[in-house]
Design a protein around this motif. Structure first.
Motif, mmCIF file in Angstrom:
data_model
loop_
_atom_site.group_PDB
_atom_site.id
_atom_site.type_symbol
_atom_site.label_atom_id
_atom_site.label_comp_id
_atom_site.label_asym_id
_atom_site.label_seq_id
_atom_site.Cartn_x
_atom_site.Cartn_y
_atom_site.Cartn_z
ATOM 1 N N ALA A 63 3.000 -5.949 12.171
ATOM 2 C CA ALA A 63 2.409 -4.606 12.185
ATOM 3 C C ALA A 63 2.832 -3.823 10.951
ATOM 4 O O ALA A 63 2.019 -3.109 10.346
ATOM 5 C CB ALA A 63 2.834 -3.866 13.458
ATOM 6 N N ALA A 64 4.100 -3.960 10.560
ATOM 7 C CA ALA A 64 4.587 -3.271 9.366
ATOM 8 C C ALA A 64 3.889 -3.794 8.118
ATOM 9 O O ALA A 64 3.527 -3.023 7.218
ATOM 10 C CB ALA A 64 6.101 -3.443 9.247
ATOM 11 N N ALA A 66 0.882 -5.146 7.990
ATOM 12 C CA ALA A 66 -0.506 -4.690 8.027
ATOM 13 C C ALA A 66 -0.609 -3.239 7.560
ATOM 14 O O ALA A 66 -1.537 -2.870 6.835
ATOM 15 C CB ALA A 66 -1.063 -4.831 9.443
ATOM 16 N N GLU A 67 0.354 -2.411 7.961
ATOM 17 C CA GLU A 67 0.340 -1.010 7.546
ATOM 18 C C GLU A 67 0.547 -0.894 6.041
ATOM 19 O O GLU A 67 -0.095 -0.076 5.377
ATOM 20 C CB GLU A 67 1.444 -0.240 8.294
ATOM 21 C CG GLU A 67 1.393 1.264 8.109
ATOM 22 C CD GLU A 67 0.117 1.879 8.641
ATOM 23 O OE1 GLU A 67 -0.315 2.910 8.091
ATOM 24 O OE2 GLU A 67 -0.453 1.328 9.604
ATOM 25 N N GLN A 69 -0.293 -3.120 3.813
ATOM 26 C CA GLN A 69 -1.528 -3.569 3.174
ATOM 27 C C GLN A 69 -2.578 -2.471 3.172
ATOM 28 O O GLN A 69 -3.344 -2.320 2.214
ATOM 29 C CB GLN A 69 -2.044 -4.824 3.874
ATOM 30 C CG GLN A 69 -1.187 -6.065 3.630
ATOM 31 C CD GLN A 69 -1.618 -7.250 4.467
ATOM 32 O OE1 GLN A 69 -2.311 -7.093 5.479
ATOM 33 N NE2 GLN A 69 -1.203 -8.438 4.076
ATOM 34 N N LYS A 70 -2.627 -1.658 4.243
ATOM 35 C CA LYS A 70 -3.558 -0.538 4.290
ATOM 36 C C LYS A 70 -3.239 0.479 3.206
ATOM 37 O O LYS A 70 -4.132 0.999 2.539
ATOM 38 C CB LYS A 70 -3.498 0.133 5.664
ATOM 39 C CG LYS A 70 -4.091 -0.675 6.799
ATOM 40 C CD LYS A 70 -3.985 0.106 8.106
ATOM 41 C CE LYS A 70 -4.526 -0.696 9.278
ATOM 42 N NZ LYS A 70 -4.382 0.061 10.552
ATOM 43 N N VAL A 71 -1.952 0.783 3.061
ATOM 44 C CA VAL A 71 -1.532 1.750 2.047
ATOM 45 C C VAL A 71 -1.900 1.259 0.658
ATOM 46 O O VAL A 71 -2.414 2.014 -0.180
ATOM 47 C CB VAL A 71 -0.014 1.996 2.146
ATOM 48 C CG1 VAL A 71 0.484 2.822 0.955
ATOM 49 C CG2 VAL A 71 0.324 2.712 3.444
ATOM 50 N N LYS A 147 -8.527 9.215 3.192
ATOM 51 C CA LYS A 147 -7.677 8.406 4.060
ATOM 52 C C LYS A 147 -8.142 8.486 5.506
ATOM 53 O O LYS A 147 -8.139 7.487 6.232
ATOM 54 C CB LYS A 147 -6.222 8.879 3.933
ATOM 55 C CG LYS A 147 -5.202 7.968 4.587
ATOM 56 C CD LYS A 147 -3.787 8.415 4.259
ATOM 57 C CE LYS A 147 -2.758 7.456 4.834
ATOM 58 N NZ LYS A 147 -1.376 7.877 4.504
ATOM 59 N N SER A 151 -9.095 5.106 7.402
ATOM 60 C CA SER A 151 -8.067 4.596 8.308
ATOM 61 C C SER A 151 -7.872 5.468 9.540
ATOM 62 O O SER A 151 -7.003 5.180 10.363
ATOM 63 C CB SER A 151 -6.727 4.480 7.563
ATOM 64 O OG SER A 151 -6.248 5.767 7.202
ATOM 65 N N GLN A 153 -6.426 8.086 9.643
ATOM 66 C CA GLN A 153 -5.186 8.822 9.476
ATOM 67 C C GLN A 153 -5.448 9.949 8.485
ATOM 68 O O GLN A 153 -6.169 9.775 7.511
ATOM 69 C CB GLN A 153 -4.072 7.914 8.959
ATOM 70 C CG GLN A 153 -3.708 6.798 9.915
ATOM 71 C CD GLN A 153 -2.614 5.918 9.343
ATOM 72 O OE1 GLN A 153 -2.167 6.109 8.231
ATOM 73 N NE2 GLN A 153 -2.177 4.958 10.130
ATOM 74 N N GLU A 161 1.105 6.843 -3.142
ATOM 75 C CA GLU A 161 -0.082 6.303 -2.474
ATOM 76 C C GLU A 161 -1.359 6.720 -3.193
ATOM 77 O O GLU A 161 -2.416 6.115 -2.976
ATOM 78 C CB GLU A 161 -0.136 6.784 -1.021
ATOM 79 C CG GLU A 161 0.973 6.248 -0.134
ATOM 80 C CD GLU A 161 0.800 6.696 1.305
ATOM 81 O OE1 GLU A 161 -0.330 7.072 1.681
ATOM 82 O OE2 GLU A 161 1.780 6.680 2.061
#
Length: 324
Positions: A63-64, A66-67, A69-71, A147, A151, A153, A161
């Motif tokens: 999960a970390a 994947a997060e 990679q999103k950033v 963002k 996402s 978010q 970022e």
């Protein structure tokens, strides 16, 4: 050889040694024989629990990742949302307040002449020109919308970022503005800053996702903090200081700062307790840079200061042979 047939006079040392070792082992590890010869079902149950625990930790790691990679993906797409990329990419001393540039080119007295002391260990100083603050503010809003669209978010997040232009702004402000000011004003905590974390914090009179209405009493994870007012129209939202951690009057009100001029920064020690009072109306945004020092943290742990530990796991004293 059993204990019933043991005779001290007739038993050699070579025979006695294994028996002594076995008795000592059973005494020290009383569950050894039970575990070794337990039913297969119990062993399977323990193995199943162990595998389950491993899978849980693996899930957290995935999960970390994947997060992260999103950033990275959002950062790579900066050209698609950036409104002021060219302006931020070319950020230089032309965007810094001219009085600060002149003061930094002079001596310590010149720098102190443009500062406004606040309480026991905080200062107001003009840093950015208002037009550049407007660019940062609009860029933060554009990134927030982008963002949220990609996402779901809505947090503005760290300047790193935003892409290379966000990192460039943070690096210039940290290396050429914050570090010399911190070394002069806070020689113990700020003389050797070598790490920075920069982000935009937004406040609103009405809670909306990541937009806060206030911020409770706290200290920062920094040796020195620089908070630059970006702009907005609001009432309330004052910064309230309550003395340093460890001060005899820790937690008691020290001074209230009405910090509203775009481009003006508030500098203070990270361990200076402070809070943001509730916004009564409007919205307010600030650019925050935390400066940290590996040299200072090798002997001063902010976590230990917060929890009032008298010994730190990372201190030279705690790591000495007498504590191992």
């Amino acid at each position: 050889m059993s204990l019933s047939t043991y005779n001290a006079k007739s038993t050699s040392v070579s025979q006695l040694a294994p028996l002594t070792y076995a008795l000592y082992g059973v005494h020290t590890y009383p569950n050894y024989l039970t575990e070794k010869f337990s039913p297969l079902g119990e062993s399977e149950e323990r193995l199943t629990r162990y595998i389950s625990d491993l899978q849980l930790e693996l899930g957290k790691a995935e999960a970390a990742r994947a997060e992260l990679q999103k950033v990275r993906a959002l950062s790579d797409l900066a050209n698609q949302w950036s409104k002021w990329r060219n302006s931020l990419d070319s950020f230089s001393f032309k965007d810094v307040n001219s009085s600060l540039i002149e003061a930094l080119s002079g001596d310590d007295d010149a720098v102190r002449s443009i500062l406004t002391p606040v309480g026991s260990s905080a200062f107001l100083v003009p840093v950015l020109k208002p037009d550049f603050c407007r660019h940062v503010l609009e860029e933060a809003a554009a990134f927030r919308n982008f963002k949220h669209e990609h996402s779901r978010q809505s947090a503005v997040g760290a300047l790193d970022e935003w892409g290379t232009h966000g990192k460039h702004v943070a690096d210039v402000l940290f290396n050429f503005v914050m570090k010399p000011l911190a070394a002069l004003l806070f020689p113990k905590e700020g003389r050797s800053l070598n790490f920075r974390y920069a982000f935009v914090a937004a406040y609103n009179s009405v809670s909306d996702g990541d937009l806060r209405t206030a911020l409770n009493l706290h200290t920062d994870d920094s040796e020195v903090t620089m908070t630059i007012q970006l702009g907005g129209q609001w009432k309330g939202g004052d910064v309230v200081f309550s003395h340093l951690r460890g001060h005899p009057q820790e937690g008691q009100h020290e001074v209230t700062v009405h910090h509203e001029t775009p481009g003006v920064a508030l500098l203070h020690i990270g361990q200076h307790l402070h809070e943001v009072a509730p916004l009564l109306s409007g919205n307010r945004s600030v650019l925050v840079i935390w400066g940290r020092s590996g040299e200072y943290r090798s002997s001063h742990c902010p976590c230990c200061a917060r929890f009032r530990r008298d010994r730190c796991l990372f201190s030279p004293t705690w790591q000495s042979p007498s504590h191992v």
